[in-house]
Enzyme design. Structure first.
Site, PDB file in Angstrom:
ATOM      1  N   SER A 105       0.835  -1.186   0.000  1.00  9.71           N
ATOM      2  CA  SER A 105       0.000   0.000   0.000  1.00  9.71           C
ATOM      3  C   SER A 105       0.879   1.248   0.000  1.00  9.71           C
ATOM      4  O   SER A 105       1.697   1.423  -0.901  1.00  9.71           O
ATOM      5  CB  SER A 105      -0.975  -0.043   1.194  1.00  9.71           C
ATOM      6  OG  SER A 105      -1.989   0.926   1.047  1.00  9.71           O
ATOM      7  N   GLU A 205      -2.049  -2.359  -7.849  1.00  5.61           N
ATOM      8  CA  GLU A 205      -3.228  -2.577  -7.012  1.00  5.61           C
ATOM      9  C   GLU A 205      -3.617  -1.247  -6.383  1.00  5.61           C
ATOM     10  O   GLU A 205      -2.831  -0.302  -6.346  1.00  5.61           O
ATOM     11  CB  GLU A 205      -2.960  -3.627  -5.930  1.00  5.61           C
ATOM     12  CG  GLU A 205      -1.869  -3.266  -4.932  1.00  5.61           C
ATOM     13  CD  GLU A 205      -2.346  -2.407  -3.785  1.00  5.61           C
ATOM     14  OE1 GLU A 205      -3.527  -2.514  -3.382  1.00  5.61           O
ATOM     15  OE2 GLU A 205      -1.551  -1.589  -3.278  1.00  5.61           O
ATOM     16  N   HIS A 268      -5.407  -5.347  -1.410  1.00  3.67           N
ATOM     17  CA  HIS A 268      -6.098  -5.054  -0.160  1.00  3.67           C
ATOM     18  C   HIS A 268      -7.233  -6.020   0.181  1.00  3.67           C
ATOM     19  O   HIS A 268      -7.985  -5.770   1.136  1.00  3.67           O
ATOM     20  CB  HIS A 268      -6.644  -3.624  -0.200  1.00  3.67           C
ATOM     21  CG  HIS A 268      -5.597  -2.575   0.030  1.00  3.67           C
ATOM     22  ND1 HIS A 268      -4.701  -2.202  -0.957  1.00  3.67           N
ATOM     23  CD2 HIS A 268      -5.310  -1.820   1.113  1.00  3.67           C
ATOM     24  CE1 HIS A 268      -3.911  -1.254  -0.470  1.00  3.67           C
ATOM     25  NE2 HIS A 268      -4.254  -1.000   0.777  1.00  3.67           N
TER      26      HIS A 268
END
Length: 297
Positions: A105, A205, A268
């Protein structure tokens, strides 16, 4: 998973967001793990968004990267703030000893720095606090533990499905991996830590992203020239992966002459298979019309 890690010192750093006291207490309570969480890591009174001030977050990260007493630096979680530390990191020498550096992330910014400036092979994988989250698969951490403990020589991400003709017609793609969170990578465009994508397999992502935001980001990547010499693209979880998101990805993939794939195996969601930056990798076709990403450890 704990058995694989029980004798391995792990330094926990929080270069982005923090967490509440209850979660921190639960994490510290995993007695079988040798977690080193530096004193004073968390003081959100010193920052609106982050686990601590920029100076303290940088100090703890620097100490972990240069500490000869550990070989695992595991980030607490993502959130926001890691990119703020890069200018200070750029003033340091390259650490003499390469570590296992783990996170995803917002931690994408640090992966890009460590892989491009230092030549490390870092691990895009779950933040260590996700060990206490019931909605995260245990296999996420077992696979990371097997890498750290030296139990495997290669790892795989399965169930990559072709999204365009170029992917459907290929049998294999070889290249080293780079990428991570789309929003963070976009933040780096035009900076001196911008992701280098030439001859790489790019994995992407994101979370809480809407279809039009995704489309805008991919347009920016394209117009900035980041996709010009990419070997292939692999999308993991992208927001809710709803109908609008998938339609956006399909339209994007159809516009490219390079192979584009989609999987639910990283990002996630509840499943977040580890991906190793900078290592020899191959996307290979398997019998059920899907593909597998194979990475050397």
């Amino acid at each position: 998973m704990v058995d694989l890690l029980k004798d391995i010192p792990i330094t926990v750093v929080a270069p982005a967001s923090g967490l509440n006291k209850g979660e921190l207490t639960t994490l510290k309570g995993i007695a079988a793990l040798k977690l080193n969480i530096p004193r004073g890591s968390f003081d959100q009174k010193k920052s609106v968004f982050h686990s601590n001030s920029d100076e303290i977050r940088f100090k703890h990260l620097k100490d972990a990267l240069f500490d000869d007493g550990n070989h695992v630096v595991w980030t607490l979680r993502g959130g926001y703030g890691a990119a703020k530390l890069i200018p200070a990191l750029q003033q340091l020498p390259i650490p003499a000893r390469e570590k296992f550096f783990i996170g995803y992330s917002d931690i994408t910014a640090l992966h890009i720095f460590l892989t491009q400036a230092c030549g490390w092979k870092t691990i895009h994988g779950s933040g260590i606090v996700e060990m206490i989250k019931s909605d995260k698969h245990r296999a996420n951490f077992i696979k990371i533990a097997e890498i750290i403990a030296g139990r495997v020589k290669e790892i795989t991400v399965d169930q990559l499905f072709p999204m365009n003709r170029a992917a459907q017609s290929t049998h294999s793609v070889q290249g080293k991996l780079t990428g991570g969170n789309i929003t963070v990578l976009q933040t780096g465009i035009g900076t001196n830590w911008q992701v280098k994508t030439k001859d790489k397999i790019l994995f992407l992502e994101d979370t809480q992203i809407k279809a039009y935001q995704l489309d805008r980001s991919l347009l920016h990547f394209t117009q900035a020239g980041l996709l010009k010499d990419v070997k292939a693209i692999v999308f993991g979880h992208c927001g809710a992966d709803n109908k609008e998101i998938i339609k956006t990805l399909n339209q994007f993939a159809a516009s490219l002459s390079i192979p584009v794939f989609k999987t639910h195996r990283f990002g996630h969601g509840s499943i977040n298979d580890p991906i190793i930056y900078n290592t020899v990798s191959q996307i290979v076709a398997v019998h059920d019309s899907s593909f597998t990403l194979v990475m050397k450890v």
